[in-house]
Enzyme design. Structure first.
Site, PDB file in Angstrom:
ATOM      1  N   ASP A 304      39.121  43.096  35.558  1.00  0.00           N
ATOM      2  CA  ASP A 304      39.984  43.139  36.732  1.00  0.00           C
ATOM      3  C   ASP A 304      41.072  44.174  36.444  1.00  0.00           C
ATOM      4  O   ASP A 304      41.196  44.686  35.318  1.00  0.00           O
ATOM      5  CB  ASP A 304      40.544  41.746  37.048  1.00  0.00           C
ATOM      6  CG  ASP A 304      41.028  41.639  38.500  1.00  0.00           C
ATOM      7  OD1 ASP A 304      41.178  42.687  39.154  1.00  0.00           O
ATOM      8  OD2 ASP A 304      41.243  40.513  38.972  1.00  0.00           O
TER       9      ASP A 304
HETATM   10  C1  NOJ Z   1      43.043  42.394  41.456  1.00  0.00           C
HETATM   11  C2  NOJ Z   1      42.224  41.300  42.057  1.00  0.00           C
HETATM   12  O1  NOJ Z   1      42.297  40.131  41.251  1.00  0.00           O
HETATM   13  C3  NOJ Z   1      40.775  41.666  42.279  1.00  0.00           C
HETATM   14  O2  NOJ Z   1      40.159  40.637  43.003  1.00  0.00           O
HETATM   15  C4  NOJ Z   1      40.669  42.984  42.992  1.00  0.00           C
HETATM   16  O3  NOJ Z   1      39.315  43.300  43.236  1.00  0.00           O
HETATM   17  C5  NOJ Z   1      41.343  44.047  42.163  1.00  0.00           C
HETATM   18  N1  NOJ Z   1      42.755  43.699  42.001  1.00  0.00           N
HETATM   19  C6  NOJ Z   1      41.210  45.445  42.759  1.00  0.00           C
HETATM   20  O4  NOJ Z   1      41.958  45.567  43.907  1.00  0.00           O
END
Ligand code: NOJ
Length: 762
Positions: A304
């Protein structure tokens, strides 16, 4: 939309370069490569790549197009300028970018990769396409309320049709995290608290995003996230620690991932959280032993956003180099945003800390995925500004958004059959911060949709009624702050009306990532508005806007009719009006329990009985309940009314389920009312005694049916012993013979029809 900060040179380069590309030797080379079987193509490239270029293939960053808007739903980073990012592409330091803006940006960047980089490896464009691209569908938890996996598949398909046309190859969805604590703001994004519903919705969304052929220009690679147990954060606090048993992990949090992978999802995103002291991003058991070993997952794993870097804050890695090493060796193939892989993997390989074979294996997975997406055949296959325009906000997508919207609405209460409302001869006061205006319609996790293009409640109601002048709209209150004179104006409007629609709840900033709420109630100024309007004594319909279950109190809980409308997207107002005025009967059912009090969190229907259960409404001393309230939901999972009058009768359950046989269950569901009805017939079981304590009920099957007035249908279910499987003492699946309770019921806590059966030993 072209950002003025994009330089003229870049613009000219983009426009001319595609033509150049079409006639270039690079294209001829790529075409010859593309004819090779994928392993030969990929291995051929790997053999020619430097270690730095390999680390680049494992590096994904927010797009710099538009001055970094890509980070708008994430913590800001000091990313490079567009020009600097193009230079990274030239130097093969990026595998792709995410949350860019449109086909034009993708075209320019891909052109640089294909004409100016050494090995001309196509870039991958990713984005958070969570519940729609330009046409916005209900948030995940809302759509789950439809109890129609097929609907989720169709909206995901439509989202892919729109988004893939703007150059997006890969969506960071579906989010398949089970949410059992409604304080957690990301409840809005998943399918709620139940494992079976989570599995079915997750798998359906994967099928929808990916379609039948990943190479198609309307297919996007799906990404099951957040692996794993992100929804089990202590106290519902986003990013918080998770400390659960391996059994709970396997029984509750992992099955929707398994279902998503079995449906074909070929990428996964590591979760931010730790599980029992080990951050997922650095957990080799999770990413390798389980995911690849036990489950045979063949796709790739992405961290993530800064997930590897965050292992330093977790206190798990001492510095950036170690964080990169731990994440990579744990099995996270690609690093998002931190740049830790491209900064440290080359050195880690040279020092022998990371075997080059491991590096190659990750690069192989990523390149094979680019091949599977058809990017080696045609790097521009999804990049087509004309197609992007033609596929954006089509009539079919709008109609689907309206269908999904109305199917997501849950009618919690309808005393005296207040709903549906007649379309004429009534004066309607629409009161509340969500009565009108182009805000909070799409909901959280929308990048490309525009609230200004969505239909608000007042417009939807005006579209539906005969006399538009009979409608008064009064804001009454802010969302979290009072509005001067608001309550007086609202009370006056209520006095003058025959019926009040009270549009209250959460705005789109109150749920989603990082939006945990300690008190899951209607904000105080809106509660005050509800109390004041209720004193007028007019029939009142509460139209709730929410991204999670709420604990309803006072005048809101006591209103004769309550509709849960979540965030419905593009067609919000029309979808709500479809239900309000009876064009359709409500068919939505709660995917998350609405508690009696916020302090009950985490509350979920499939809880364990404890040694001192107190299942009824009567509070018994020294039994498991909080002071003053039964240990049950105000409106449980599965609850929702329709406009017909549904009657459950004639349960038939075979007395035994033979070890290798089937159990047949049926019940007769009738509509005794005068209106069409939609019912979600739910089958729950309880294992009376087992070697591991079992929940008080578990959903094992459901069927959604439509019944005309006076119509009946016999709904049949078949169970096998697999449906009775649980995770045993050795953390492996087990089925144990014995006595089971069974219910066919309209919700997880309704008595419905009760029977028993025995699973006999094999
Ligand atoms: C953080 C989030 O937890 C995730 O779900 C998301 O895809 C990413 N940021 C990218 O935006």
């Amino acid at each position: 939309m072209i950002d003025s900060r994009i330089s003229r040179r870049a613009a000219l380069m983009g426009a001319g370069a595609v033509a150049m590309w079409l006639h270039s030797p690079a294209r001829a080379f790529l075409q010859s490569m593309a004819k090779l079987p994928v392993p030969a193509l990929v291995d051929g490239l790997i053999a020619r790549m430097t270690v730095e270029e390999k680390a680049g293939q494992l590096t994904l960053n927010p797009s710099a197009w538009g001055g970094g808007v890509a980070t708008q739903l994430n913590p800001p980073t000091s990313g490079p300028s567009w020009e600097a990012q193009l230079d990274e592409v030239r130097r093969m330091q990026l595998t792709g970018v995410f949350n860019s803006n449109g086909a034009e940006a993708a075209r320019r960047m891909q052109t640089v990769a294909m004409t100016e980089s050494r090995l001309k490896i196509p870039l991958l464009f990713a984005a958070d396409i969570i519940h729609g691209h330009r046409t916005i569908f209900p948030v995940g938890v809302g759509e789950a309320a439809s109890f129609e996996p097929d609907l989720a598949e169709r909206t995901a398909r439509m989202a892919a049709y729109e988004a893939a046309a703007s150059g997006i190859d890969w969506t960071f969805a579906p989010m398949v995290d089970i949410a059992r604590d409604q304080r957690w703001g990301r409840t809005m994004e998943g399918a709620g608290e139940d494992v079976l519903l989570g599995e079915l919705m997750g798998a359906a969304r994967v099928r929808g995003f990916q379609g039948k052929d990943l190479k198609a220009t309307d297919a996007m690679l799906a990404c099951a996230k957040h692996f794993a147990a992100y929804g089990a954060a202590e106290a519902g606090l986003d990013y918080n620690s998770v400390d659960i048993s391996e059994r709970t992990l396997r029984e509750v949090y992992l099955p929707p991932f398994k279902a998503a992978f079995e449906a074909g999802a070929l990428s996964a995103m590591a979760s931010f959280n730790e599980i029992s002291g080990i951050p997922s991003t650095g957990n080799p058991w999770l990413m390798q032993d389980l995911l690849r070993g036990e489950w045979g997952f063949e796709g790739f794993v992405v961290s993530d956003y800064t997930g590897d870097e965050e292992m330093i804050a977790h206190g798990f890695a001492k510095d950036a180099r170690e964080a990169a090493k731990l994440a990579f060796l744990a099995g996270v193939d690609m690093s998002m945003t931190s740049n830790f892989y491209r900064n440290h993997l080359p050195d880690l390989v040279r020092s022998g800390d990371v075997p080059v074979a491991r590096l190659d294996a990750s690069v192989r997975r990523v390149l094979a995925m680019k091949a599977a997406l058809g990017l080696f055949d045609d790097p521009f296959r999804r990049i087509d500004p004309k197609r992007e325009k033609a596929r954006s906000r089509t009539k079919a997508a709008t109609a689907l958004s309206r269908e999904a919207g109305r199917k997501s609405i849950v009618l919690l209460k309808n005393d005296g059959d207040l709903l549906p409302l007649p379309r004429s001869r009534r004066k309607i006061a629409i009161i509340g911060p969500f009565a009108a205006g182009q805000h909070d319609l799409n909901g959280p996790w929308v990048i490309y949709g525009d609230n200004a293009e969505a239909v608000d409640l007042a417009t939807g109601v005006r579209n539906a009624v005969a006399d538009k002048a009979s409608i008064q709209v009064v804001q009454g209150s802010g969302v979290e702050e009072p509005l001067a004179g608001g309550i007086d104006a609202a009370v006056a409007a209520a006095r003058d009306a025959d019926v009040v629609l009270l549009a209250i709840g959460e705005n789109e900033g109150m749920s989603g990532e990082a939006q945990s709420r300690p008190e899951i109630v209607v904000p105080a100024p809106q509660q005050a508005l509800a109390e004041a309007v209720a004193t007028v004594g007019k029939p009142m319909v509460v139209v709730l806007k929410n991204g999670r279950a709420l604990a309803l109190e006072g005048a809101v809980a006591n209103a004769p009719a309550i509709l849960v409308t979540w965030f419905l997207g593009t067609e919000t107002g029309n979808a709500i009006a479809d239900i309000l005025f009876g064009a359709h009967s409500p068919g939505g059912r709660l995917p998350c329990s609405f508690p009696r009090s916020p302090g009950q969190q985490p509350y979920y229907y499939a809880h364990k009985p404890t040694g001192r259960p107190n299942p009824g409404e009567k509070l018994e001393p020294y039994k498991a309940h909080y002071r003053g309230i039964p240990n049950s939901a105000l409106y449980p999972f599965g609850h929702g009314l329709t406009y017909g009058k549904i009657d459950y009768a004639g349960l038939s359950v075979s007395p035994t389920l033979p070890w290798a046989g089937t159990l047949t269950v049926s019940a007769r569901i009738s509509n005794r009312g005068t209106r069409a009805a939609e019912e979600v017939v739910q089958l729950y079981v309880r294992d009376r005694a087992a070697s591991i304590t079992r929940p008080v009920r578990e959903l094992k099957a459901f069927r959604k049916i439509a019944l005309a007035p006076g119509e009946s249908e016999t709904v049949r279910f078949t169970l096998t012993r697999d449906n009775l499987m649980f995770i045993g003492r050795d953390n492996k699946p087990v089925v144990e013979p014995g006595q089971f309770d069974l219910w066919i019921a309209p919700s997880a806590e309704a008595e419905g029809l009760h029977g028993t059966f025995e699973l006999t030993a094999g």
